[in-house]
Design an enzyme around this catalytic site. Structure first.
Site, PDB file in Angstrom:
ATOM      1  N   CYS A  14       0.871  -1.167   0.000  1.00 26.20           N
ATOM      2  CA  CYS A  14       0.000   0.000   0.000  1.00 26.20           C
ATOM      3  C   CYS A  14       0.919   1.232   0.000  1.00 26.20           C
ATOM      4  O   CYS A  14       2.137   1.098  -0.044  1.00 26.20           O
ATOM      5  CB  CYS A  14      -0.994   0.002   1.152  1.00 26.20           C
ATOM      6  SG  CYS A  14      -0.300   0.134   2.807  1.00 26.20           S
ATOM      7  N   CYS A  88      -2.183   1.434  -4.265  1.00 21.99           N
ATOM      8  CA  CYS A  88      -0.941   2.136  -4.599  1.00 21.99           C
ATOM      9  C   CYS A  88      -0.886   2.501  -6.077  1.00 21.99           C
ATOM     10  O   CYS A  88       0.077   3.092  -6.533  1.00 21.99           O
ATOM     11  CB  CYS A  88       0.295   1.357  -4.172  1.00 21.99           C
ATOM     12  SG  CYS A  88       0.584  -0.165  -5.056  1.00 21.99           S
ATOM     13  N   CYS A  92       3.355   0.509  -8.318  1.00 21.15           N
ATOM     14  CA  CYS A  92       3.853  -0.840  -8.084  1.00 21.15           C
ATOM     15  C   CYS A  92       4.455  -1.405  -9.365  1.00 21.15           C
ATOM     16  O   CYS A  92       3.778  -1.455 -10.380  1.00 21.15           O
ATOM     17  CB  CYS A  92       2.719  -1.750  -7.615  1.00 21.15           C
ATOM     18  SG  CYS A  92       1.987  -1.216  -6.060  1.00 21.15           S
TER      19      CYS A  92
END
Length: 140
Positions: A14, A88, A92
């Site tokens: 996250c 996120c 990522c």
């Protein structure tokens, strides 16, 4: 002692690694009883785990007070079989051959423990489902 299959590895990501990913990693560590390699990280880690998250996890008997938010690294993603993102977005890194799941969960940042409890409970249910998908018998 040899194993028939390598232990699955899971990375929870996250933004701040201070709430959702910490709870998910703690539940998976607790429920998998050392049968899964568990990591968590954040794209922009906070200085500390959210105190309301620590309190909510204490209520279910899991102590995460000593956890420290960690920065998301390419190496952590590469070392994981399953990467679970929690808000996120595009931060990522994506690698071929990895399984990616995106869990839509409310962000506990700035929330009190009353608001964190339902998020915690949703995460526990998703982790239990993940264990079943991985074929790992949960302990609790």
């Amino acid at each position: 002692m040899s194993r028939s299959a390598p232990r699955p590895s899971v990375l929870f990501v996250c933004v701040h690694n201070a709430g959702r990913s910490q709870m998910a990693a703690a539940f998976l560590t607790y429920l998998a009883d050392d049968q899964v390699d568990v990591r968590s990280a954040g794209s922009a880690p906070a200085d500390a785990v959210n105190p309301a998250v620590v309190e909510a996890m204490n209520e279910v008997g899991i102590d995460i007070s000593s956890e420290i938010p960690k920065v998301l690294t390419v190496e952590a993603v590469q070392a994981s079989d399953v990467v679970i993102t929690m808000g996120c977005g595009d931060t990522c890194p994506v690698f071929p051959g990895k399984r990616y799941l995106d869990w839509q969960l409310d962000d506990p940042a700035g929330q009190g423990v009353d608001a964190v409890r339902p998020i915690r409970d949703q995460i526990e249910q998703r982790v239990r489902g993940l264990l079943a998908e991985l074929g790992v018998p949960g302990t609790a």
